[in-house]
Design an enzyme around this catalytic site. Structure first.
Site, PDB file in Angstrom:
ATOM      1  N   GLN A 124      37.594  46.053  40.941  1.00 49.67           N
ATOM      2  CA  GLN A 124      36.583  45.090  41.358  1.00 49.67           C
ATOM      3  C   GLN A 124      35.971  44.452  40.122  1.00 49.67           C
ATOM      4  OE1 GLN A 124      33.354  45.971  44.464  1.00 49.67           O
ATOM      5  NE2 GLN A 124      32.234  46.020  42.532  1.00 49.67           N
ATOM      6  N   GLY A 125      35.971  43.134  40.071  1.00 55.06           N
ATOM      7  CA  GLY A 125      35.391  42.432  38.934  1.00 55.06           C
ATOM      8  C   GLY A 125      34.143  41.679  39.333  1.00 55.06           C
ATOM      9  N   TYR A 126      33.098  42.406  39.625  1.00 56.87           N
ATOM     10  CA  TYR A 126      31.837  41.774  40.027  1.00 56.87           C
ATOM     11  C   TYR A 126      30.819  41.855  38.877  1.00 56.87           C
ATOM     12  CZ  TYR A 126      33.254  41.644  45.012  1.00 56.87           C
ATOM     13  OH  TYR A 126      33.873  41.403  46.201  1.00 56.87           O
ATOM     14  N   SER A 127      30.440  43.077  38.523  1.00 54.90           N
ATOM     15  CA  SER A 127      29.345  43.261  37.553  1.00 54.90           C
ATOM     16  C   SER A 127      29.721  42.763  36.161  1.00 54.90           C
ATOM     17  CB  SER A 127      28.993  44.740  37.446  1.00 54.90           C
ATOM     18  OG  SER A 127      27.981  45.063  38.355  1.00 54.90           O
ATOM     19  N   SER A 159      35.692  50.687  38.674  1.00 53.62           N
ATOM     20  CA  SER A 159      36.242  52.023  38.877  1.00 53.62           C
ATOM     21  C   SER A 159      37.751  51.920  39.076  1.00 53.62           C
ATOM     22  CB  SER A 159      35.570  52.716  40.058  1.00 53.62           C
ATOM     23  OG  SER A 159      35.603  51.888  41.179  1.00 53.62           O
ATOM     24  N   GLU A 242      36.338  49.154  62.803  1.00 49.68           N
ATOM     25  CA  GLU A 242      36.376  50.631  62.730  1.00 49.68           C
ATOM     26  C   GLU A 242      35.741  51.176  61.461  1.00 49.68           C
ATOM     27  OE1 GLU A 242      40.491  51.637  63.358  1.00 49.68           O
ATOM     28  OE2 GLU A 242      40.386  51.210  65.489  1.00 49.68           O
TER      29      GLU A 242
END
Lengths: 398, 351
Positions: A124-127, A159, A242
């Site tokens: 994930q490349g957000y922060s 991560s 779900e």
């Protein structure tokens, strides 16, 4: 109220058990043979409708109608048989749901199957170092040159960054637009000269996170998901298929059981610590929170099964989990006593004594930060749950 | 699988809430708090008119045939409204008497179900059944709620039995100056009172009834704690300082979020304790003990936080928050402190 799953679900459970008995027999297989067996099993289980239930058949899923009770029964039975479920990780949890909702047919075709097979692993490349809780202030920029985006900047707290082959990222592509409207959601191949990765060593001594540096890294124009400048909204896509599970409560309960076990193993005032009145008080006090968490997760599950709104309790589960984890850390610290002076061997190695609780004692601090800090969780409970007015700074900083 | 309230349960709660809003508004609470009475006939009759007295009574004996979970949901709403009167004891009394084999006691069932005869608990010793030390012939029980109005006492008898004692000759009442003014207590002395034995000491049903009473105290605390949260949130939205509602300030916002976090997840714990009792699950007694301990602590904690969140006005007599804070003191001590029940929970786990 009734905590049993009902006749329909129990008959479904029998089907799942029969299926597992017939199809999950790994025996003594090891290494690459086991890996091949698992891959074949996943395909069979998908054909039978037990795995990848929210993914259309054309992309390799089993395309089943959403049914949280069936999904829970499948989790329980696969867990009991120790049979593998879907590949997990950021790709399956976050990217694929986003692609299913916002991706073009070509994008779905290009990425979903390879993510399901584990060929593509996603970070994930957000922060970014400067963003913290103010995520929409991302500065990593993308410029369209011909039919490629050229990316420069830095992403952090990724991560599984050691294994990641690709990244889904929030990139500032419209510098003239307002804060939230200047971001695009794009996919990046991490195996290229313009990308450098570096592990971040955390307080436990382990490296669970990576940072990524982009120096004229490139990605095809067609790898942008949704519209240019709509990346903020795209990243907020959460498919509700779900999602409700009794899983996290089981995790907290299991950790509490281990804490009780620890209290039976260590000595305090010349007797097993669990016989000490003070420890008995501490454990049963924590158990109140553990039970509140467990039965709130049943409540959420029940509401989801009935198709009803969850309300404020939904926004509380993460914080409750975090805070109960802190309480357990303090109790564990008391129980292990002087063993807290010993650095534990790495997780998974043999011969770890009570000092292994240092992993939980320090790891519980990570929970207050990852996935929305505790103070941000409190803002969410107060603003969305209790209806209190938003902070003026957040109101005006658009 | 269903673990959220049914439409019927929501309707029962709405009916109790609506009734109390009519007959037990803030002015009535204030008047009662400033008076000396240990019972309020008007609000009691209104609640009994809803059929609450027979809620736990089996249908074939003229009751609603509902369970402890339903009773807990009723008591929660009563706790939120700071209702007077021994509502939980009344509901359980009908169930206890119905379950007994004493026909003379059962002659009181109709009056219990209708609420015409007020029933209250008289558990002596240090609350726990094995410590009960009175008999209808002799003994004193401290801390009996609404004793002055009660026609029937569910007396905890020596060694852990239960008897139904009729008010009147052989029963004398000495009011205690009570900190919780909505649930005033008395010391009741029994000396040759008219009584009907219900359950002998050691009968497992006695422990089960005591557990049920614990769950109802937890439910009362849940309702009271919810009131403290709601009142504080409403105040934070309306009170202005520095030109804006104080609820916009993050410090207060976080305090309020923390209060809500103490209460809302605990709701499912109370439900579980009620459900486990009704389904007679193996961990029902532990769940009751932990629920009582946990909710009593939460009520005290949010009661304190509510005063802090209000500032000066919360500390005044006039604002009335202290009425709920005092109820928190009651729920914490009544039937045994959190520490007592946590110790029991540890014992019950076989630790």
């Amino acid at each position: 109220m009734d905590l049993s799953y009902g006749a329909e679900a129990e008959s479904f459970r029998t089907d799942v058990r029969d299926f597992l008995r017939g199809n999950w027999q790994p025996g003594a297989l090891r290494g690459s043979e086991l890996k091949a067996y698992i891959n074949a099993f996943r395909l069979t289980a998908t054909e039978a409708g037990y795995l990848y239930r929210n993914i259309p058949k054309e992309f390799g899923g089993s395309e089943q109608p959403a049914d949280v009770v069936r999904a829970q029964v499948i989790r329980e039975e696969f867990g009991r048989a120790r049979a593998p479920m879907e590949i997990t990780g950021n790709g399956m949890n976050m990217l694929v749901p986003t692609l299913l909702e916002k991706g073009t047919p070509e994008q779905k075709d290009l990425f979903i199957r390879k993510t399901m097979s584990g060929e593509y692993q996603w970070g994930q490349g957000y922060s970014e170092p400067g963003t913290g809780s103010d995520l929409a202030s991302v500065r990593t920029k993308g410029e369209l040159v011909g039919d490629e985006w050229v990316i420069n900047g830095q992403k952090i707290w990724t991560s599984q960054g050691d294994r990641a082959t690709h990244m889904f990222a929030l990139i500032r592509t419209e510098p003239q637009a307002s804060k939230h409207a200047g971001i695009s959601y794009m996919l990046i191949d991490l195996d290229q000269p313009g990308v450098t990765r570096r592990p971040i060593r955390q307080m436990t001594g382990e490296s669970g996170f990576y940072e990524f540096f982009f120096d004229n890294a490139k990605t095809p124009a067609s790898w942008l998901i949704g519209e240019r400048g709509d990346g903020w909204n795209v990243s907020r896509t959460t498919l509700k298929h779900e999602r409700a599970a009794i899983g996290s409560a089981t995790g907290l309960g299991a950790q509490f059981d281990k804490l009780v076990e620890l209290a039976g193993e260590v000595t305090r005032n010349g007797q097993p610590a669990i016989k000490d009145p003070e420890i008995r008080q501490a454990l049963t006090r924590i158990e109140g929170y553990v039970m509140a968490h467990r039965y709130s997760s049943y409540r959420l599950f029940s509401l989801a099964a009935a198709g009803e709104e969850a309300g404020i309790i939904q926004s509380m589960m993460k914080l409750l989990l975090t805070e109960t984890g802190h309480e357990m850390a303090l109790a564990a610290q008391e129980l292990i006593g002087d063993d807290a002076l010993v650095e534990p061997a790495s997780a998974g190695t043999r011969g770890r004594g009570p000092e292994k609780w240092l992993d939980q004692i320090m790891g519980s601090l990570g929970n207050s930060i990852a996935g929305g800090t505790t103070n941000i969780q409190r803002n969410i409970i107060a603003e969305r749950g209790l209806g209190l007015p938003r902070d003026l700074a957040m109101e005006t900083d658009k | 699988m269903k673990f959220h309230p049914s439409e019927e349960q929501v309707a029962i709660q709405d009916a109790v809430r609506g009734t109390l809003a009519d007959v037990w508004p803030k002015e009535r609470v204030e008047k009662f708090v400033d008076g000396e009475a240990d019972f309020d006939p008007e609000s009691w009759q209104a609640l009994m008119a809803l059929g609450l007295g027979g809620l736990l009574l089996p249908e074939d004996q003229g009751g609603a045939g509902l369970g402890l979970l339903d009773a807990a949901m009723v008591v929660e709403v009563a706790g939120q409204a700071a209702a007077a009167g021994p509502l939980g004891a009344q509901m359980l009394a009908a169930a206890i008497v119905a379950r007994s084999t004493n026909d003379a006691a059962k002659a009181h069932l109709d009056a219990l179900a209708s609420g015409e005869a007020v029933a209250t608990f008289a558990f002596g010793g240090d609350w726990l059944p094995e410590s009960w030390d009175a008999t209808p012939e002799a003994g004193s029980v401290r801390f009996v709620q609404s004793a002055g109005a009660a026609q029937l006492f569910i007396l905890g008898t020596k060694g852990g039995g239960l008897a139904l004692v009729e008010a009147g000759e052989g029963v004398s009442i000495e009011p205690v100056k009570s900190s919780d003014r909505t649930r005033r207590l008395s010391t009741v002395t029994f000396g040759g009172a008219k009584a009907h034995e219900l359950f002998a000491p050691g009968d497992p049903f006695v422990a089960r009834i005591f557990d049920a009473a614990l769950v109802l105290v937890a439910a009362d605390a849940l309702g009271g704690a919810q009131y403290c949260v709601d009142l504080s949130v409403a105040y934070a939205k309306e009170r202005e300082q520095f030109g804006q509602p104080i609820g916009r300030f993050q410090a207060l916002k976080h305090q309020l979020a923390q209060m809500a976090l103490e209460v809302e997840p605990a709701r499912a714990l109370v439900w579980y304790a009620g459900y486990a009792h009704d389904a007679d699950l193996p961990d029902a007694a532990r769940a009751a003990a932990i629920a009582k301990a946990h909710l009593a602590d939460r009520f005290v904690s949010v009661g304190r936080a509510a005063v802090a969140a209000h500032g000066g006005i919360g500390y005044t007599w006039e604002y009335g928050l202290n009425t709920w804070f005092r109820r928190a003191l009651f729920d914490r001590a009544y039937l045994g402190s959190p520490a007592v029940h946590r110790a029991r929970a540890a014992d019950l786990a076989g630790w």
